[in-house]
Design a protein around this motif. Structure first.
Motif, short mmCIF file in Angstrom:
data_model
loop_
_atom_site.label_atom_id
_atom_site.label_comp_id
_atom_site.label_asym_id
_atom_site.label_seq_id
_atom_site.Cartn_x
_atom_site.Cartn_y
_atom_site.Cartn_z
N LEU A 31 0.85 -1.19 0.00
CA LEU A 31 0.00 0.00 0.00
C LEU A 31 0.88 1.24 0.00
O LEU A 31 1.84 1.32 0.77
CB LEU A 31 -0.91 0.01 1.23
CG LEU A 31 -1.87 -1.17 1.27
CD1 LEU A 31 -1.55 -2.05 2.43
CD2 LEU A 31 -3.28 -0.69 1.29
N ALA A 32 0.53 2.18 -0.85
CA ALA A 32 1.26 3.45 -0.90
C ALA A 32 0.52 4.49 -0.08
O ALA A 32 -0.71 4.53 -0.07
CB ALA A 32 1.39 3.93 -2.35
N VAL A 33 1.28 5.32 0.61
CA VAL A 33 0.72 6.46 1.33
C VAL A 33 0.67 7.60 0.33
O VAL A 33 1.72 8.00 -0.21
CB VAL A 33 1.60 6.83 2.54
CG1 VAL A 33 1.02 8.03 3.27
CG2 VAL A 33 1.75 5.64 3.47
N ARG A 34 -0.50 8.11 0.04
CA ARG A 34 -0.64 9.13 -1.00
C ARG A 34 -0.60 10.57 -0.49
O ARG A 34 -0.30 11.48 -1.25
CB ARG A 34 -1.94 8.92 -1.78
CG ARG A 34 -1.94 7.64 -2.58
CD ARG A 34 -0.94 7.75 -3.69
NE ARG A 34 -1.05 6.57 -4.56
CZ ARG A 34 -0.05 6.05 -5.21
NH1 ARG A 34 1.14 6.57 -5.12
NH2 ARG A 34 -0.23 4.99 -5.95
N SER A 35 -0.90 10.78 0.77
CA SER A 35 -0.94 12.15 1.28
C SER A 35 0.01 12.28 2.48
O SER A 35 -0.25 11.74 3.55
CB SER A 35 -2.37 12.52 1.69
OG SER A 35 -2.43 13.85 2.11
N PHE A 36 1.13 12.97 2.25
CA PHE A 36 2.10 13.17 3.31
C PHE A 36 2.88 14.46 3.04
O PHE A 36 2.88 14.99 1.93
CB PHE A 36 3.04 11.97 3.46
CG PHE A 36 3.81 11.63 2.22
CD1 PHE A 36 5.06 12.19 1.98
CD2 PHE A 36 3.30 10.75 1.28
CE1 PHE A 36 5.77 11.87 0.84
CE2 PHE A 36 4.00 10.42 0.14
CZ PHE A 36 5.24 10.98 -0.08
N GLU A 37 3.54 14.93 4.07
CA GLU A 37 4.40 16.11 3.98
C GLU A 37 5.54 15.94 4.96
O GLU A 37 5.47 15.09 5.85
CB GLU A 37 3.61 17.38 4.28
CG GLU A 37 3.06 17.44 5.70
CD GLU A 37 2.26 18.69 5.99
OE1 GLU A 37 2.44 19.69 5.28
OE2 GLU A 37 1.46 18.65 6.94
N GLY A 38 6.57 16.72 4.76
CA GLY A 38 7.69 16.61 5.68
C GLY A 38 8.73 17.68 5.47
O GLY A 38 8.74 18.37 4.44
N GLU A 39 9.58 17.81 6.47
CA GLU A 39 10.69 18.76 6.42
C GLU A 39 11.94 18.09 6.97
O GLU A 39 11.88 17.33 7.93
CB GLU A 39 10.39 20.00 7.26
CG GLU A 39 9.24 20.83 6.73
CD GLU A 39 8.97 22.05 7.59
OE1 GLU A 39 9.50 22.15 8.72
OE2 GLU A 39 8.22 22.91 7.11
N VAL A 40 13.06 18.39 6.32
CA VAL A 40 14.36 17.88 6.75
C VAL A 40 15.26 19.09 6.96
O VAL A 40 15.35 19.96 6.10
CB VAL A 40 14.99 16.96 5.67
CG1 VAL A 40 16.37 16.48 6.12
CG2 VAL A 40 14.07 15.81 5.34
N GLU A 41 15.89 19.13 8.10
CA GLU A 41 16.89 20.15 8.38
C GLU A 41 18.23 19.44 8.26
O GLU A 41 18.49 18.45 8.96
CB GLU A 41 16.70 20.70 9.80
CG GLU A 41 17.57 21.88 10.12
CD GLU A 41 17.11 23.18 9.47
OE1 GLU A 41 18.01 23.93 9.02
OE2 GLU A 41 15.91 23.44 9.39
#
Length: 183
Positions: A31-41
């Motif tokens: 199963l693919a996760v279709r709605s996500f967001e993220g930040e990398v420092e």
């Protein structure tokens, strides 16, 4: 430098595994996760100061395997309603606590990420195995982790009167692309 995840060019996949008397005929759904967001420092001169934050919507899982439409609908219904209980626990969030990155080549890093995963109303500490490549204003990371559903108070799913069950373990893999932010 702050990098924002480009969800349209990234992927998160959850792989479940069947067991039980009918497992030979069952699916090991991906199963693919279709709605996500993220930040990398991330700052190459100080890779151990890196941080990661990711948020995914629990109801955005879709089957990516070839199968009948009936099976697809049932697996997606179960994974949204019964496994993460998306209506009750709509978000899955990971926040890093620390990163132990080491440079393995120019722009390439091995970067185990320790942090907290909040899923199904439970928060657990874990370490994600990751590798990262930094080129120009892009950061690409890939890796994975194995989770036990029962660690997050999720009961393994069964169908056909218990003759076909999903194992407690789920493999998560990711390949994310993030772009430097002007913020």
């Amino acid at each position: 430098m702050l990098y924002r995840v480009d969800a349209s060019r990234s992927r998160f996949v959850a792989q479940a595994f069947a067991k039980g008397l009918l497992s030979a005929f069952g699916h090991n759904p991906r199963l693919a996760v279709r709605s996500f967001e993220g930040e990398v420092e991330f700052d190459p001169p100080a890779p151990n100061a890196a941080s990661l934050w990711m948020r995914a919507l629990a109801d955005s899982l879709v089957v990516i395997d070839a199968m009948s439409e009936k099976d697809r609908r049932e697996i997606e219904r179960v994974t949204r309603e019964e496994v993460p209980e998306a209506a009750r626990y709509p978000e899955v969030v990971f926040q890093s606590a620390f990163v132990t990155a080491s440079q393995v080549a120019e722009g390439r890093y091995q970067a185990p990420v320790a942090g907290n995963l909040s899923l199904h109303g439970v928060t657990r500490e874990l370490v994600i195995d990751a590798a990262a490549l930094v080129e120009g204003d892009e950061l690409r990371a890939h890796g994975g982790i194995s989770l036990r559903l029962t660690d997050f108070n999720i009961r393994p799913v069964s169908v056909a009167g218990g003759l076909l069950k999903l194992k407690d373990e789920v493999q998560l893999s990711f390949d994310i692309l993030a772009h430097a932010s002007g913020d």
